[in-house]
Design an enzyme around this catalytic site. Sequence first.
Site, PDB file in Angstrom:
ATOM      1  N   LYS A  22      38.086  64.547  72.335  1.00 56.31           N
ATOM      2  CA  LYS A  22      37.420  65.487  71.222  1.00 56.31           C
ATOM      3  C   LYS A  22      37.741  66.963  71.659  1.00 56.31           C
ATOM      4  CE  LYS A  22      33.120  66.033  69.962  1.00 56.31           C
ATOM      5  NZ  LYS A  22      32.472  67.334  70.089  1.00 56.31           N
ATOM      6  N   ASN A  23      36.924  67.184  72.786  1.00 53.96           N
ATOM      7  CA  ASN A  23      36.584  68.750  73.222  1.00 53.96           C
ATOM      8  C   ASN A  23      37.622  69.152  74.038  1.00 53.96           C
ATOM      9  OD1 ASN A  23      34.154  68.414  72.438  1.00 53.96           O
ATOM     10  ND2 ASN A  23      32.990  68.439  74.328  1.00 53.96           N
ATOM     11  N   CYS A 124      21.840  74.681  66.087  1.00 53.45           N
ATOM     12  CA  CYS A 124      21.878  73.311  65.733  1.00 53.45           C
ATOM     13  C   CYS A 124      20.773  72.472  66.431  1.00 53.45           C
ATOM     14  CB  CYS A 124      23.326  72.903  66.069  1.00 53.45           C
ATOM     15  SG  CYS A 124      23.297  72.701  67.856  1.00 53.45           S
ATOM     16  N   ARG A 129      22.021  77.862  70.623  1.00 57.36           N
ATOM     17  CA  ARG A 129      23.430  78.089  70.783  1.00 57.36           C
ATOM     18  C   ARG A 129      24.200  79.446  70.309  1.00 57.36           C
ATOM     19  NH1 ARG A 129      26.312  72.138  70.243  1.00 57.36           N
ATOM     20  NH2 ARG A 129      27.786  72.882  71.530  1.00 57.36           N
ATOM     21  N   ASP A 312      26.480  66.095  77.994  1.00 54.49           N
ATOM     22  CA  ASP A 312      27.032  65.002  76.876  1.00 54.49           C
ATOM     23  C   ASP A 312      26.658  63.682  77.352  1.00 54.49           C
ATOM     24  OD1 ASP A 312      27.393  67.147  75.227  1.00 54.49           O
ATOM     25  OD2 ASP A 312      29.689  67.222  75.607  1.00 54.49           O
ATOM     26  N   ARG A 404      32.004  61.936  63.803  1.00 59.31           N
ATOM     27  CA  ARG A 404      32.249  63.174  64.437  1.00 59.31           C
ATOM     28  C   ARG A 404      33.023  63.137  65.841  1.00 59.31           C
ATOM     29  NH1 ARG A 404      28.257  67.473  65.195  1.00 59.31           N
ATOM     30  NH2 ARG A 404      30.015  68.169  66.064  1.00 59.31           N
TER      31      ARG A 404
HETATM   32  C1  UD1 Z   1      30.681  72.656  75.048  1.00 66.40           C
HETATM   33  C2  UD1 Z   1      30.947  71.199  74.329  1.00 66.40           C
HETATM   34  C3  UD1 Z   1      29.644  70.551  74.145  1.00 66.40           C
HETATM   35  C4  UD1 Z   1      28.790  70.414  75.546  1.00 66.40           C
HETATM   36  C5  UD1 Z   1      28.694  72.030  76.075  1.00 66.40           C
HETATM   37  C6  UD1 Z   1      28.234  72.016  77.445  1.00 66.40           C
HETATM   38  C7  UD1 Z   1      32.957  71.884  73.137  1.00 66.40           C
HETATM   39  C8  UD1 Z   1      33.653  71.648  71.693  1.00 66.40           C
HETATM   40  N1  UD1 Z   1      31.769  71.421  73.115  1.00 66.40           N
HETATM   41  O1  UD1 Z   1      29.722  73.328  73.950  1.00 66.40           O
HETATM   42  O2  UD1 Z   1      30.021  68.942  73.766  1.00 66.40           O
HETATM   43  O3  UD1 Z   1      27.691  69.927  75.259  1.00 66.40           O
HETATM   44  O4  UD1 Z   1      29.992  72.576  76.253  1.00 66.40           O
HETATM   45  O5  UD1 Z   1      28.956  71.266  78.277  1.00 66.40           O
HETATM   46  O6  UD1 Z   1      33.644  71.731  74.199  1.00 66.40           O
HETATM   47  N2  UD1 Z   1      25.418  80.162  75.489  1.00 66.40           N
HETATM   48  C9  UD1 Z   1      25.141  81.514  75.040  1.00 66.40           C
HETATM   49  N3  UD1 Z   1      25.845  82.293  74.772  1.00 66.40           N
HETATM   50  C10 UD1 Z   1      27.113  82.080  74.548  1.00 66.40           C
HETATM   51  C11 UD1 Z   1      27.532  80.867  75.017  1.00 66.40           C
HETATM   52  C12 UD1 Z   1      26.943  79.935  75.320  1.00 66.40           C
HETATM   53  O7  UD1 Z   1      23.818  81.508  75.489  1.00 66.40           O
HETATM   54  O8  UD1 Z   1      27.783  82.912  74.119  1.00 66.40           O
HETATM   55  C13 UD1 Z   1      24.384  79.095  76.082  1.00 66.40           C
HETATM   56  C14 UD1 Z   1      24.410  77.778  75.156  1.00 66.40           C
HETATM   57  O9  UD1 Z   1      23.375  78.051  74.120  1.00 66.40           O
HETATM   58  C15 UD1 Z   1      24.044  76.748  76.123  1.00 66.40           C
HETATM   59  C16 UD1 Z   1      24.915  77.217  77.490  1.00 66.40           C
HETATM   60  O10 UD1 Z   1      25.126  78.529  77.230  1.00 66.40           O
HETATM   61  O11 UD1 Z   1      22.724  76.712  76.505  1.00 66.40           O
HETATM   62  C17 UD1 Z   1      26.252  76.276  77.463  1.00 66.40           C
HETATM   63  O12 UD1 Z   1      26.804  76.362  76.154  1.00 66.40           O
HETATM   64  P1  UD1 Z   1      28.460  76.238  76.221  1.00 66.40           P
HETATM   65  O13 UD1 Z   1      29.162  75.774  77.456  1.00 66.40           O
HETATM   66  O14 UD1 Z   1      28.867  77.396  75.491  1.00 66.40           O
HETATM   67  O15 UD1 Z   1      28.684  75.131  75.025  1.00 66.40           O
HETATM   68  P2  UD1 Z   1      29.763  74.887  74.186  1.00 66.40           P
HETATM   69  O16 UD1 Z   1      30.837  75.696  74.554  1.00 66.40           O
HETATM   70  O17 UD1 Z   1      29.219  75.246  72.729  1.00 66.40           O
END
Ligand code: UD1
Length: 424
Positions: A22-23, A124, A129, A312, A404
């Site tokens: 999925k990711n 969420c 996030r 995850d 999902r």
């Molecule tokens: C992706 C995965 C999700 C997984 C996560 C961490 C997808 C679609 N989803 O989510 O399943 O749990 O990686 O491995 O690939 N953050 C900020 N600012 C930003 C971006 C991130 O503060 O602009 C923080 C987030 O709140 C979190 C951390 O950084 O605490 C890591 O998040 P991130 O790696 O971005 O998660 P996703 O990419 O949303």
Amino acid sequence: MDKLLIEGGVALAGEVSISGAKNAALPLLCAALLTREPLTLTNVPDLNDIATMLKLLVQMGVKVTQEKVGAGLTAQTSVTLDASGLDNPVAPYELVKTMRASVLVLGPLTARCGEARVSLPGGCAIGARPVDQHIKGLTAMGAETSVEQGYVHTRAPRLKGARLFTDMVTVTGTENLMMAACLADGETVIENAAREPEVVDLAKCLVAMGANISGAGTDVIRIRGVERLHGATHRIMPDRIETGTYLCAAAATGGAVRLTQTSGSYLDAVIDKLMDAGCEIVLERDAIRLKAPQRLKAVSIRTAPYPAFPTDMQAQFMAINTVAEGTAVIRETIFENRFMHAVELIRLGADIKIDGNTAFVTGVGRLEGATVMATDLRASASLVIAGLAARGETLVERIYHLDRGYEHIETKLAALGARVRRVK
Ligand code: UD1
């Protein structure tokens, strides 16, 4: 709303195939926005998140055709996306609010259309996030960015290559910026980049589309922008989290399973811990076999970006520790509120104490079935695992979370002998 009824206590046994990731699929679908030529993706999982992303792309003017090859659990879907008619670079709130990964359209739209209007995903269940790093990166590449009425607006006749540094490792942030940089003028360097295998899979597809990328899979990715990308065909990598989830389900029930169409090579941290818990694991070329011991040993974990233990898989490991021998310490370092499954596991008889971002899980002899409800995807998976290991009936409510991210979960579990059925 659908529920899953599980009659626990059956050791899982047999073989089941793992779906496309999925990711990996979500950013790959967005990569189609970068070119006027068709992009074909194979091994696309049949999931609600994929349907949501396709809906989002269609309302932007992307033509989507889907083809199913084979039947039953080994059937595979390929999707061809044609973004030659892309005319509406907007991601509305109604679609973004159901799936945060919709923000992955921001980079490609800005690069291809010179502008984008994407709803902020909002928080969420597992944490706030924010997407500030995505916006910071595009701004550094010369885009005018603003946030108005809950939407991120970007404008950039042509993005310019830049040196980008993200404050933390962000998976979708890295993917968004890597896609945008493919069509930028000059070289972009992303430092502190995410090293997740899904980033590498995306880079492979972009390279097949004519992008010039090196370093994907390390924490420094270099992208030399090109004038245009072309069409390609790409097979999506196996889902390492689905793989890990079925391994945990087999481990928790004292089972023996073989998972096909997958690989252990992206799962070192998870496999290591399962072996510490007493499981025998054999890695084949495109399959993994697991045989669980009579009783698992408690294993402590600490989540961190790849190649460390994935957040995850944290909930699923909490589930297996509830029935293991001893006490496990589980530290969550990525998301601030990712222990929502603990209270539900306690309803099944688990012994869990939470202190901030640390959970102490002491194994009990047996869990007892109950009605439980989850608030996010992986938390739901942990409740299913616990329900499979528990004595009696467990009813997992709100399984739309599972739909999902887990393709045909009840059919796959039933193929492994689980007594599980969906109730409407
Ligand atoms: C992706 C995965 C999700 C997984 C996560 C961490 C997808 C679609 N989803 O989510 O399943 O749990 O990686 O491995 O690939 N953050 C900020 N600012 C930003 C971006 C991130 O503060 O602009 C923080 C987030 O709140 C979190 C951390 O950084 O605490 C890591 O998040 P991130 O790696 O971005 O998660 P996703 O990419 O949303």
